[in-house]
Each structure stands twice: as C-alpha cells, then as structure tokens.
Design a protein around this motif. Structure first.
Motif, PDB file in Angstrom:
ATOM      1  N   VAL A  47       0.808  -1.219   0.000  1.00  5.67           N
ATOM      2  CA  VAL A  47       0.000   0.000   0.000  1.00  5.67           C
ATOM      3  C   VAL A  47       0.841   1.268   0.000  1.00  5.67           C
ATOM      4  CG1 VAL A  47      -1.696   1.325   1.329  1.00  5.67           C
ATOM      5  CG2 VAL A  47      -1.992  -1.142   1.031  1.00  5.67           C
ATOM      6  N   TYR A  48       1.851   1.344   0.866  1.00  4.89           N
ATOM      7  CA  TYR A  48       2.610   2.590   0.980  1.00  4.89           C
ATOM      8  C   TYR A  48       3.326   2.991  -0.308  1.00  4.89           C
ATOM      9  CZ  TYR A  48       1.496   3.144   5.880  1.00  4.89           C
ATOM     10  OH  TYR A  48       0.818   3.337   7.055  1.00  4.89           O
ATOM     11  N   PRO A  49       4.001   2.095  -1.003  1.00  8.34           N
ATOM     12  CA  PRO A  49       4.611   2.508  -2.272  1.00  8.34           C
ATOM     13  C   PRO A  49       3.578   3.026  -3.279  1.00  8.34           C
ATOM     14  CG  PRO A  49       5.551   0.433  -1.561  1.00  8.34           C
ATOM     15  CD  PRO A  49       4.391   0.719  -0.651  1.00  8.34           C
ATOM     16  N   ALA A  50       2.393   2.423  -3.288  1.00 10.22           N
ATOM     17  CA  ALA A  50       1.336   2.885  -4.189  1.00 10.22           C
ATOM     18  C   ALA A  50       0.840   4.265  -3.776  1.00 10.22           C
ATOM     19  CB  ALA A  50       0.182   1.882  -4.211  1.00 10.22           C
ATOM     20  N   LEU A  51       0.715   4.516  -2.486  1.00 10.82           N
ATOM     21  CA  LEU A  51       0.310   5.843  -2.010  1.00 10.82           C
ATOM     22  C   LEU A  51       1.339   6.892  -2.405  1.00 10.82           C
ATOM     23  CD1 LEU A  51      -0.988   4.979   1.573  1.00 10.82           C
ATOM     24  CD2 LEU A  51      -2.370   5.640  -0.407  1.00 10.82           C
ATOM     25  N   TYR A  52       2.626   6.576  -2.244  1.00 12.09           N
ATOM     26  CA  TYR A  52       3.682   7.513  -2.628  1.00 12.09           C
ATOM     27  C   TYR A  52       3.627   7.801  -4.131  1.00 12.09           C
ATOM     28  CZ  TYR A  52       5.620   6.099   1.910  1.00 12.09           C
ATOM     29  OH  TYR A  52       5.801   5.821   3.242  1.00 12.09           O
ATOM     30  N   ARG A  53       3.399   6.749  -4.923  1.00 11.24           N
ATOM     31  CA  ARG A  53       3.321   6.911  -6.381  1.00 11.24           C
ATOM     32  C   ARG A  53       2.136   7.792  -6.758  1.00 11.24           C
ATOM     33  NH1 ARG A  53       0.261   4.031  -9.180  1.00 11.24           N
ATOM     34  NH2 ARG A  53       0.300   2.222  -7.813  1.00 11.24           N
ATOM     35  N   LEU A  54       0.976   7.549  -6.135  1.00 13.71           N
ATOM     36  CA  LEU A  54      -0.211   8.358  -6.421  1.00 13.71           C
ATOM     37  C   LEU A  54       0.002   9.815  -6.000  1.00 13.71           C
ATOM     38  CD1 LEU A  54      -2.958   5.792  -5.389  1.00 13.71           C
ATOM     39  CD2 LEU A  54      -2.581   6.721  -7.689  1.00 13.71           C
ATOM     40  N   GLU A  55       0.748  10.016  -4.936  1.00 11.62           N
ATOM     41  CA  GLU A  55       1.040  11.383  -4.505  1.00 11.62           C
ATOM     42  C   GLU A  55       1.980  12.068  -5.508  1.00 11.62           C
ATOM     43  OE1 GLU A  55       2.088  13.811  -0.459  1.00 11.62           O
ATOM     44  OE2 GLU A  55       2.825  11.751  -0.616  1.00 11.62           O
ATOM     45  N   ARG A  56       2.999  11.360  -5.969  1.00 12.44           N
ATOM     46  CA  ARG A  56       3.910  11.939  -6.964  1.00 12.44           C
ATOM     47  C   ARG A  56       3.176  12.312  -8.245  1.00 12.44           C
ATOM     48  NH1 ARG A  56       7.175   7.703  -5.402  1.00 12.44           N
ATOM     49  NH2 ARG A  56       6.719   6.570  -7.310  1.00 12.44           N
ATOM     50  N   ARG A  57       2.143  11.542  -8.584  1.00 16.44           N
ATOM     51  CA  ARG A  57       1.366  11.814  -9.796  1.00 16.44           C
ATOM     52  C   ARG A  57       0.292  12.871  -9.583  1.00 16.44           C
ATOM     53  NH1 ARG A  57       0.662   5.662 -12.105  1.00 16.44           N
ATOM     54  NH2 ARG A  57       2.834   5.419 -12.708  1.00 16.44           N
ATOM     55  N   GLY A  58       0.173  13.377  -8.373  1.00 12.62           N
ATOM     56  CA  GLY A  58      -0.795  14.428  -8.088  1.00 12.62           C
ATOM     57  C   GLY A  58      -2.201  13.932  -7.823  1.00 12.62           C
ATOM     58  N   ARG A  59      -2.377  12.637  -7.678  1.00 13.82           N
ATOM     59  CA  ARG A  59      -3.707  12.063  -7.419  1.00 13.82           C
ATOM     60  C   ARG A  59      -4.097  12.180  -5.946  1.00 13.82           C
ATOM     61  NH1 ARG A  59      -3.097  12.229 -12.465  1.00 13.82           N
ATOM     62  NH2 ARG A  59      -3.325  10.382 -13.757  1.00 13.82           N
ATOM     63  N   LEU A  60      -3.077  12.154  -5.085  1.00 13.72           N
ATOM     64  CA  LEU A  60      -3.269  12.301  -3.648  1.00 13.72           C
ATOM     65  C   LEU A  60      -2.376  13.426  -3.153  1.00 13.72           C
ATOM     66  CD1 LEU A  60      -3.102   8.584  -2.400  1.00 13.72           C
ATOM     67  CD2 LEU A  60      -5.151   9.973  -2.738  1.00 13.72           C
ATOM     68  N   ALA A  61      -2.791  14.032  -2.074  1.00 16.05           N
ATOM     69  CA  ALA A  61      -1.961  14.989  -1.358  1.00 16.05           C
ATOM     70  C   ALA A  61      -1.883  14.497   0.078  1.00 16.05           C
ATOM     71  CB  ALA A  61      -2.560  16.382  -1.413  1.00 16.05           C
ATOM     72  N   SER A  62      -0.810  14.814   0.758  1.00 13.42           N
ATOM     73  CA  SER A  62      -0.684  14.354   2.135  1.00 13.42           C
ATOM     74  C   SER A  62      -0.165  15.476   3.019  1.00 13.42           C
ATOM     75  CB  SER A  62       0.248  13.146   2.224  1.00 13.42           C
ATOM     76  OG  SER A  62       1.575  13.519   1.941  1.00 13.42           O
ATOM     77  N   ALA A  63      -0.428  15.316   4.296  1.00 13.79           N
ATOM     78  CA  ALA A  63       0.062  16.255   5.299  1.00 13.79           C
ATOM     79  C   ALA A  63       0.238  15.483   6.593  1.00 13.79           C
ATOM     80  CB  ALA A  63      -0.940  17.392   5.499  1.00 13.79           C
ATOM     81  N   TRP A  64       1.129  15.958   7.421  1.00 15.30           N
ATOM     82  CA  TRP A  64       1.342  15.324   8.718  1.00 15.30           C
ATOM     83  C   TRP A  64       0.245  15.749   9.683  1.00 15.30           C
ATOM     84  CZ3 TRP A  64       4.342  11.324   9.234  1.00 15.30           C
ATOM     85  CH2 TRP A  64       5.413  11.158   8.367  1.00 15.30           C
ATOM     86  N   SER A  65      -0.231  14.798  10.445  1.00 15.12           N
ATOM     87  CA  SER A  65      -1.266  15.056  11.444  1.00 15.12           C
ATOM     88  C   SER A  65      -0.774  14.530  12.785  1.00 15.12           C
ATOM     89  CB  SER A  65      -2.556  14.336  11.048  1.00 15.12           C
ATOM     90  OG  SER A  65      -3.487  14.385  12.094  1.00 15.12           O
ATOM     91  N   ARG A  70       0.066  10.875  17.947  1.00 14.64           N
ATOM     92  CA  ARG A  70       1.058  10.233  17.086  1.00 14.64           C
ATOM     93  C   ARG A  70       1.140  11.009  15.783  1.00 14.64           C
ATOM     94  NH1 ARG A  70       0.175   4.066  16.146  1.00 14.64           N
ATOM     95  NH2 ARG A  70       2.114   4.446  15.043  1.00 14.64           N
ATOM     96  N   ARG A  71       2.321  11.139  15.284  1.00 11.21           N
ATOM     97  CA  ARG A  71       2.524  11.826  14.011  1.00 11.21           C
ATOM     98  C   ARG A  71       2.235  10.847  12.881  1.00 11.21           C
ATOM     99  NH1 ARG A  71       7.739  14.019  11.264  1.00 11.21           N
ATOM    100  NH2 ARG A  71       6.858  15.754  10.133  1.00 11.21           N
ATOM    101  N   ARG A  72       1.262  11.172  12.041  1.00  8.16           N
ATOM    102  CA  ARG A  72       0.861  10.297  10.934  1.00  8.16           C
ATOM    103  C   ARG A  72       0.689  11.119   9.670  1.00  8.16           C
ATOM    104  NH1 ARG A  72      -3.878   6.665  13.702  1.00  8.16           N
ATOM    105  NH2 ARG A  72      -2.501   5.525  15.083  1.00  8.16           N
ATOM    106  N   ARG A  73       1.017  10.493   8.534  1.00  7.91           N
ATOM    107  CA  ARG A  73       0.796  11.145   7.244  1.00  7.91           C
ATOM    108  C   ARG A  73      -0.621  10.793   6.800  1.00  7.91           C
ATOM    109  NH1 ARG A  73       3.548  13.854   3.569  1.00  7.91           N
ATOM    110  NH2 ARG A  73       5.548  13.513   4.545  1.00  7.91           N
ATOM    111  N   VAL A  74      -1.417  11.821   6.560  1.00 13.15           N
ATOM    112  CA  VAL A  74      -2.814  11.654   6.172  1.00 13.15           C
ATOM    113  C   VAL A  74      -2.946  11.994   4.688  1.00 13.15           C
ATOM    114  CG1 VAL A  74      -5.168  12.467   6.570  1.00 13.15           C
ATOM    115  CG2 VAL A  74      -3.605  12.181   8.499  1.00 13.15           C
ATOM    116  N   TYR A  75      -3.611  11.108   3.958  1.00 19.29           N
ATOM    117  CA  TYR A  75      -3.766  11.260   2.510  1.00 19.29           C
ATOM    118  C   TYR A  75      -5.185  11.692   2.176  1.00 19.29           C
ATOM    119  CZ  TYR A  75       0.591   8.738   2.354  1.00 19.29           C
ATOM    120  OH  TYR A  75       1.903   8.358   2.538  1.00 19.29           O
ATOM    121  N   ARG A  76      -5.280  12.606   1.206  1.00 20.92           N
ATOM    122  CA  ARG A  76      -6.592  13.048   0.725  1.00 20.92           C
ATOM    123  C   ARG A  76      -6.567  13.058  -0.799  1.00 20.92           C
ATOM    124  NH1 ARG A  76      -6.451  17.849  -1.478  1.00 20.92           N
ATOM    125  NH2 ARG A  76      -4.812  19.311  -0.903  1.00 20.92           N
TER     126      ARG A  76
END
Length: 105
Positions: A47-65, A70-76
C-alpha cells in the motif's frame, strides 16, 4: 485474494478509499479490509509505495497530522485524483462487463 488479481486495480481501490475522507496509511489498509469483508487484506509494503506513487502523480496529497498524539501522514484525494478515480471506475466497469460477457456470469 491473490495479489495478481489486484494488479491494475490497486489505484482504484486506494483512491476510492480516501474519496470521502482523508485517512492515514494504516487506516487505509484497515478500511480496505473492512469494506471488502477481508478479501483485500493488503500488506502495508504494498500500500505505501502505491500511495507515494499516487502522490507523486498528483492524485493524492498528504500532510502530517498529530491529532491523536502520534505523528501520521494523512492522505486526501486531489481534484486530479477525483478525475482519475472516475476514469478508473469507468475502465473497471468496462473490464468487468467484458469478463462477464466472456465467462457467462
């Protein structure tokens, strides 16, 4: 479910999972598992490599929460992600109809 069956459909599943609310990575894994009745029990290493790939392609954005302490990266889903999700759904629907036509189900 065999990993080979999911190839080509992982983006659709991940984008659809965060369509309505931002989620952190582990919550995405858990949501996929729950919504599929356990059929999609994906490893975080998938899952994580796919999330990173989708973020690089601009399909997802993430921010630390840090809302839970706990510090977590949240994807939207982004605007581009919404368009990609619609296209992925259409493509999957076409694929599923073709498989049903061939297999007689």
């Amino acid at each position: 479910m065999r990993a080979e069956v999911l190839k080509g459909h992982l983006d659709l599943l991940l984008l659809a999972t965060v369509e309505h609310e931002p989620l952190h990575g582990y919550a995405i894994v858990e949501t996929l598992r729950a919504r599929s009745g356990g059929a999609f029990d994906l490893a975080e290493g998938t899952v994580y490599p796919a999330l990173y790939r989708l973020e690089r392609r601009g399909r997802l954005a993430s921010a630390w929460s840090t809302g839970t302490g706990r510090r977590r990266r949240v994807y939207r889903l982004t605007r581009s992600g919404r368009k990609a999700l619609a296209a992925e759904r259409e493509q999957f629907s076409h694929f599923a109809r073709a498989v049903e036509a061939v297999s007689g189900t």
